[in-house]
Write an enzyme that holds these catalytic residues in place. Structure first.
Site, PDB file in Angstrom:
ATOM      1  CB  CYS A 175      19.682   4.093  44.048  1.00 30.92           C
ATOM      2  SG  CYS A 175      20.537   5.195  43.253  1.00 30.92           S
ATOM      3  CB  CYS A 178      18.607   7.418  44.263  1.00 27.89           C
ATOM      4  SG  CYS A 178      18.858   6.773  42.776  1.00 27.89           S
ATOM      5  CG  ASP A 179      17.116   6.635  48.225  1.00 25.96           C
ATOM      6  OD1 ASP A 179      16.494   7.619  47.509  1.00 25.96           O
ATOM      7  OD2 ASP A 179      16.819   5.476  47.752  1.00 25.96           O
TER       8      ASP A 179
END
Length: 418
Positions: A175, A178-179
């Site tokens: 992701c 996300c990261d």
């Protein structure tokens, strides 16, 4: 006999061993299947499932939640448990660990009356109401079902890619959103595996933070749409490594430091320093247990009625990543879980008052208030709750492309459910 099982993945326990006692569940071993009933049965343990449980619980519907046990190889709590810090979930000024966020979801569900079973649903029978939901220890008769079983990122199995002994969650992710802004990406060299739209989109996104992004693709052409290809190929911070595969990941106690790449043409293997590596090869929705009883799209995601979370079976709803392959974000999943709970509540009210047919002309508006469902019709053939195909819609009523979600618990022992 009571068996204590720890719901904390080994890799996470290594980071936070002191919390392990709080992740344990006591599961009672029983010789026979117990039968019980529920107004709403929720399958899943991520933001979609727990948001649905919170809303249903506050409506005094006492939802029964099957959070699963290592379903699809993921701990209760779903994909969020495989991430480190989350920075884009509303309400948390400071980054929050994924596993802590899912624990909060669970605690809030329990607070409002949800009963949570740490077992994986093995099969369902959606041919008639009450619907039947089966796990190893339970057979549930449910008036409504919300499927929020999520989807898991497709991964590759080269050495160093797993979460127990490798670098999954410590430099390897699925992701970018996300990261992408994490320290392992900012100002660093990172890699993206894949050659489709997702890979091109994630590589382009990562250029906001990374010094250099390497797209690692095993073929000599992209499968992505032309517009996504152009975005990636014209970006000066992206370099494509054609006909190349990752064969190993390596690192140290801090996380990933590099990968070994194999040239598929020459067979040559070289080492490339990377601080992060992202799988962008698609997601697999957790729908096998449905055994074809709900209509799915070509990728296996649940197809819903337009402008609704209702599936091809009346009284069965879907929420989160299992029905939304486009966004795959926790906050989006939570929103769909809210909507599924409101629609399920409205469905139960209509059953109780004998006004089920009126639902065909209404949809849930703000605060759950029914509103006219413009340019949208429910599938006609739903006699006796049999599965009915969501046939191609007429103009102004096109079924949108589907999308997806994830799953976690602390709560009821087996005896608490009866």
């Amino acid at each position: 006999m009571a068996l204590t099982q720890c719901h904390t993945p080994r890799a996470i326990r290594g980071l936070a061993t002191q919390r392990c006692v709080h992740r344990c569940r006591v599961v009672v071993a029983r010789a026979e299947v117990q039968k019980t009933t529920a107004k709403i049965c929720i399958i899943g343990s991520g933001p979609a499932a727990h948001t649905a449980a919170i809303y249903a619980g506050r409506a005094d519907l006492a939802p029964l939640v099957f959070e699963g046990w290592m379903a699809n190889g993921i701990a209760p709590g779903g994909q969020l448990t495989t991430t480190s810090y989350i920075e884009n979930f509303p309400g948390f000024v400071e980054p929050v660990l994924g596993i802590d966020l899912t624990d909060n979801f669970r605690k809030q569900s329990v607070r409002y009356g949800a009963k949570i079973v740490t077992e994986t649903v093995t099969r369902v029978d959606l041919s008639a109401r009450p619907f039947k939901v089966f796990s190893d220890s339970f057979e549930v008769d449910a008036d409504t079902v919300i499927v929020a079983s999520g989807a898991s990122a497709r991964r590759l199995g080269f050495p160093g890619a797993d979460k127990d002994t490798g670098y999954w969650g410590r430099g390897i992710s699925a992701c970018a959103i996300c990261d992408g802004s994490s320290p392992m990406v900012r100002g660093k060299r990172v890699g993206v595996i894949g050659g489709g739209d997702t890979a091109c989109e994630e590589a382009t996104f990562l250029t906001r933070y990374a010094e250099k992004v390497f797209m690692i693709h095993r073929f000599d052409t992209f499968e992505a749409s032309k517009i996504m290809q152009n975005k990636a190929l014209k970006n000066p911070k992206i370099e494509v490594l054609w006909q190349t595969e990752v064969v190993e990941a390596h690192g140290d106690e801090m996380g990933l430091t590099g990968v070994k790449l194999a040239d598929k043409v020459t067979g040559e293997v070289v080492d490339m320093p990377l601080s992060a590596l992202f799988f962008a090869i698609g997601h697999r929705p957790a729908t096998d247990f449905l055994d074809g009883q709900l209509e799915l799209d070509e990728s296996g995601f649940i197809r819903c009625v337009p402008d609704s979370t209702e599936t091809s079976v009346r009284g069965v709803f879907a929420a989160g990543d299992v029905m939304d392959p486009k966004f795959m974000q926790a906050v989006v999943a939570a929103g769909s879980g809210c909507r599924a709970a409101l629609e399920a509540e409205r469905f139960l009210q209509a059953v109780d008052t004998g006004s089920l047919d009126m639902l065909d002309d209404t949809s849930v508006g703000p605060c759950g208030v029914p509103t006219a469902r413009a340019n949208s019709v429910l599938p006609a053939a739903r006699a006796n709750n049999a599965v009915s195909a969501l046939t191609p819609a007429p103009a102004n009523n096109v079924v949108p492309a589907p999308g997806n979600s994830a799953v976690r618990a602390q709560g009821a022992s087996a005896g608490d459910l009866l």
